[in-house]
Design a protein around this motif. Structure first.
Motif: not given
Length: 329
Positions: A157-178
């Motif tokens: 959901e964040a990826a879709d929003y960032i792509r549409a509104t802030a494409p220069d920002s880089i999305l990073v995921a966190a939470g349960g990733i090991a």
């Protein structure tokens, strides 16, 4: 070894799209430097604000390019800490758990990039609005403080929003990733890298007491709980929207669900809690790790971990489902 290239690696000149979380009392200069030396980006945890401790941790980083992270609502009480830390020219400053706007101009003026950690879409929108260089979507599975959204839905959901509104920002995921499976999944969900906490918390390079590391190795993914009791015992007034994920133990069984009683006894319980934490007691204090505990079966160095994570992610992205297995012996 082949490596995964994304905008995160290109922007920060990394070999791996991996950031280490700025975990208070765990992510010191040694851990951050180890991650950066290996080709990720290590981030020192600024915690609740101890200028002398931060000076010591930057010295331990020995000039290796690292970032620093702050609990934003706490930083507002002592904004001079940011000014002092920026003299060390961190690669990036990570702001979590509060409005980043009061600090954006000073960070940019110092030449550091801005990382905003977000727990819901409202936080994502704020980070996009200020043009954060990196936006971290942190799911509830994460250890330590967070909120209620799960990683699996928040990231796309964040990826879709960032792509549409802030494409220069880089999305990073966190939470349960090991492990590499989590990295590969994050990339498939639309992130361009991961921020990992619990896996590096359980490394030999962190500041974590051996007693707490041992407790993690005994736990599985069901062995944590989101609660306020650690903050109440420490008499730290966290905003109500954030709870901490910690190990289920004698302390949580005694006080979770009895928060009002704990508040009345905090002056007595607090010193016992802090003494236990310092001594590595895993039963009478908060042990801050996440659901990823069930994926961690040994304490390794950062060098070993990053190589394993990268290789497993490459294997996962290469294809056959038979490769999507744990690296547990």
């Amino acid at each position: 070894m082949p490596k995964l290239e994304t905008r995160l690696t290109r922007t920060f000149n990394l070999q791996y799209p991996i950031l280490s979380a700025p975990m208070a009392f765990a992510a010191g200069g040694r851990l951050a430097a180890a991650v950066s030396r290996k080709g990720g980006l290590g981030i020192i945890g600024g915690g609740y604000g101890d200028p002398a401790w931060l000076e010591e941790q930057f010295a331990l980083a020995q000039g290796v390019p690292v970032g620093v992270g702050f609990i934003t609502w706490s930083l507002r009480k002592s904004p001079s800490m940011l000014t002092d830390v920026l003299k060390h020219r961190p690669v990036a400053v990570m702001l979590s758990f509060g409005d980043p706007r009061p600090f954006v101009d000073e960070i940019r003026a110092a030449g550091a990039r801005i990382i905003c950690q977000c727990q819901n879409m409202g936080h994502i929108m704020d980070a996009a609005d200020i043009g954060a260089d990196v936006i971290v979507a942190q799911g509830s599975e994460a250890g330590g403080h967070g909120a209620v959204r799960g990683t699996m839905t928040l990231v796309p959901e964040a990826a879709d929003y960032i792509r549409a509104t802030a494409p220069d920002s880089i999305l990073v995921a966190a939470g349960g990733i090991a492990d590499g499976r989590g990295l590969a999944a994050a990339l498939m969900l639309g992130a361009e890298g991961v921020l990992m906490g619990t896996r590096f918390w359980a490394s030999s390079d962190s500041l974590v007491h051996d007693g707490h590391r041992a407790a993690l190795l005994e736990a599985d993914g069901d062995g944590t709980i989101r609660t306020q009791v650690a903050d109440i015992a420490r008499q730290i007034a966290w905003p109500i929207e954030f709870t901490a994920r910690i190990r289920q133990n004698a302390f949580t069984r005694r006080w979770h669900g009895h928060e009002d009683a704990l508040r009345k006894e905090a002056a007595t319980v607090g010193p016992i809690y802090r003494k236990g934490f310092a001594e590595g007691d895993a039963e009478q204090t908060g042990v801050f790790f996440g659901e990823a505990a069930g994926l961690i079966h040994s304490i390794e160095s950062v060098d070993t971990l990053i190589e394993q994570i990268n290789q497993q992610a490459l294997d996962c992205l290469a294809g056959p489902a038979t490769r999507l297995t744990s690296d547990r012996p």
